[in-house]
Design a protein around this motif. Structure first.
Motif, PDB file in Angstrom:
ATOM      1  N   UNK A  79      -7.697  -7.405  -4.936  1.00 45.61           N
ATOM      2  CA  UNK A  79      -7.317  -6.618  -3.754  1.00 45.61           C
ATOM      3  C   UNK A  79      -5.960  -6.980  -3.167  1.00 45.61           C
ATOM      4  N   UNK A  80      -5.651  -8.264  -3.033  1.00 45.24           N
ATOM      5  CA  UNK A  80      -4.373  -8.638  -2.428  1.00 45.24           C
ATOM      6  C   UNK A  80      -3.199  -8.147  -3.273  1.00 45.24           C
ATOM      7  N   UNK A  81      -3.309  -8.229  -4.591  1.00 46.33           N
ATOM      8  CA  UNK A  81      -2.240  -7.758  -5.472  1.00 46.33           C
ATOM      9  C   UNK A  81      -2.119  -6.241  -5.381  1.00 46.33           C
ATOM     10  N   UNK A  82      -3.269  -5.544  -5.406  1.00 48.61           N
ATOM     11  CA  UNK A  82      -3.244  -4.086  -5.303  1.00 48.61           C
ATOM     12  C   UNK A  82      -2.619  -3.637  -3.990  1.00 48.61           C
ATOM     13  N   UNK A  83      -2.932  -4.348  -2.913  1.00 47.37           N
ATOM     14  CA  UNK A  83      -2.368  -3.997  -1.603  1.00 47.37           C
ATOM     15  C   UNK A  83      -0.847  -4.141  -1.623  1.00 47.37           C
ATOM     16  N   UNK A  84      -0.354  -5.201  -2.262  1.00 47.24           N
ATOM     17  CA  UNK A  84       1.102  -5.389  -2.299  1.00 47.24           C
ATOM     18  C   UNK A  84       1.773  -4.242  -3.040  1.00 47.24           C
ATOM     19  N   UNK A  85       1.153  -3.766  -4.098  1.00 50.57           N
ATOM     20  CA  UNK A  85       1.738  -2.670  -4.874  1.00 50.57           C
ATOM     21  C   UNK A  85       1.661  -1.357  -4.105  1.00 50.57           C
ATOM     22  N   UNK A  88       4.206  -1.384  -1.266  1.00 48.35           N
ATOM     23  CA  UNK A  88       5.567  -1.177  -1.756  1.00 48.35           C
ATOM     24  C   UNK A  88       5.804   0.293  -2.069  1.00 48.35           C
ATOM     25  N   UNK A  89       4.823   0.934  -2.704  1.00 47.68           N
ATOM     26  CA  UNK A  89       4.985   2.351  -3.039  1.00 47.68           C
ATOM     27  C   UNK A  89       5.033   3.230  -1.797  1.00 47.68           C
ATOM     28  N   UNK A  90       4.511   2.722  -0.676  1.00 47.14           N
ATOM     29  CA  UNK A  90       4.551   3.462   0.592  1.00 47.14           C
ATOM     30  C   UNK A  90       5.825   3.199   1.375  1.00 47.14           C
ATOM     31  N   UNK A 255      -2.104   5.439  -4.269  1.00 46.05           N
ATOM     32  CA  UNK A 255      -3.352   5.084  -3.611  1.00 46.05           C
ATOM     33  C   UNK A 255      -4.129   4.074  -4.426  1.00 46.05           C
ATOM     34  N   UNK A 256      -5.369   3.790  -4.025  1.00 40.87           N
ATOM     35  CA  UNK A 256      -6.150   2.763  -4.726  1.00 40.87           C
ATOM     36  C   UNK A 256      -6.633   3.175  -6.108  1.00 40.87           C
ATOM     37  N   UNK A 257      -6.592   4.495  -6.421  1.00 42.88           N
ATOM     38  CA  UNK A 257      -6.983   4.925  -7.767  1.00 42.88           C
ATOM     39  C   UNK A 257      -6.191   6.173  -8.128  1.00 42.88           C
TER      40      UNK A 257
END
Length: 274
Positions: A79-85, A88-90, A255-257
């Protein structure tokens, strides 16, 4: 004059610290001039000095550094890695993406190391009170699960049948025990928990990265809360790496998926106002 002196004294004592002493042309960290530290101590040694007040010896530094290296990343599904990505994309800058991700390292995602040290400490306390290792482990595990539920931090992994990071870290712990640089008490406690879980579940439940780093931090004398703190320092490296990689892809609003994948709607069917 007295009032001015009292105000100056109050200001000087308001943020008193034993960590750093700064004056024009002089910076001392825990008493060491910064210019003597630069180029002569590693970053893990510097972390230790800042947190503990003294430099670690070579054996302590090696074990501490190994724990830090092992925890830097666990892929974009973490989750922490996904949130960082996603951040950044936002459009967030690197510092914003890092802050967003590090804020997710709380009790559920990121707190297992601290919780494992707390569990180990409770078992060590029971041994100090006279219980055998086996008795203390059983009592400690039962007390922990009674208070916190069936999840036991530091053991088992939803992705790895056997966590390769834990294997390597425990081998370094064993080397340190042989060299008498650590006691090995917490390693014995953690392995005692493994044995109890295997007996109760009739299958192996191996130690994971959180359980193994908790052994190291406990053996090195770190307080449980610092186990989470230094994990955050370690994982920040992976968070920064993924945010920087994502920055170079020029993708917007991920987004998340993937958008091609649908979610499941569980609400009411379509209806209309009367």
């Amino acid at each position: 004059m007295t009032q001015a002196f009292d105000a100056a004294k109050l200001a000087a004592e308001y943020w008193s610290t034993s960590i750093i002493d700064i004056h024009p042309g002089s910076i001392k960290v825990r008493g060491f001039p910064i210019q003597e530290l630069i180029g002569n101590v590693s970053f893990p040694q510097m972390i230790w000095l800042m947190l503990r007040g003294e430099l670690p010896d070579a054996a302590q530094a090696r074990l501490f550094e190994a724990a830090l290296v092992a925890s830097v990343d666990h892929g974009p599904h973490a989750p922490s890695i996904a949130i960082s990505r996603m951040a950044t994309s936002c459009g967030l800058p690197l510092n914003g993406a890092m802050a967003s991700a590090i804020n997710a390292l709380d009790d559920v995602h990121g707190g297992a190391g601290q919780q494992a040290v707390e569990l180990y400490d409770s078992i060590a306390g029971r041994m100090q009170a006279g219980a055998t290792l086996e008795e203390a482990v059983e009592q400690g595990v039962d007390a922990f699960t009674l208070e916190h539920g069936k999840y036991l931090p530091g053991f088992g992994h939803r992705f790895h049948p056997v966590d390769p990071r834990a294997i390597r870290l425990l081998s370094l712990v064993d080397e340190s025990v042989e060299q008498q640089s650590i006691s090995g008490q917490y390693a014995a406690i953690a392995r005692g928990i493994e044995a109890l879980l295997k007996q109760r579940k009739n299958r192996p439940v191996p130690m994971n990265i959180d359980g193994a780093t908790a052994v190291i931090y406990a053996e090195l004398g770190f307080a449980p809360e610092l186990a989470r703190g230094v994990f955050c320092l370690s994982r920040a490296v992976g968070i920064l790496s993924h945010a920087w990689e994502q920055r170079g892809r020029n993708e917007r609003n991920k987004g998340p998926m993937p958008r091609q994948m649908s979610y499941t709607y569980t609400g009411k069917p379509e209806r209309h106002l009367s």
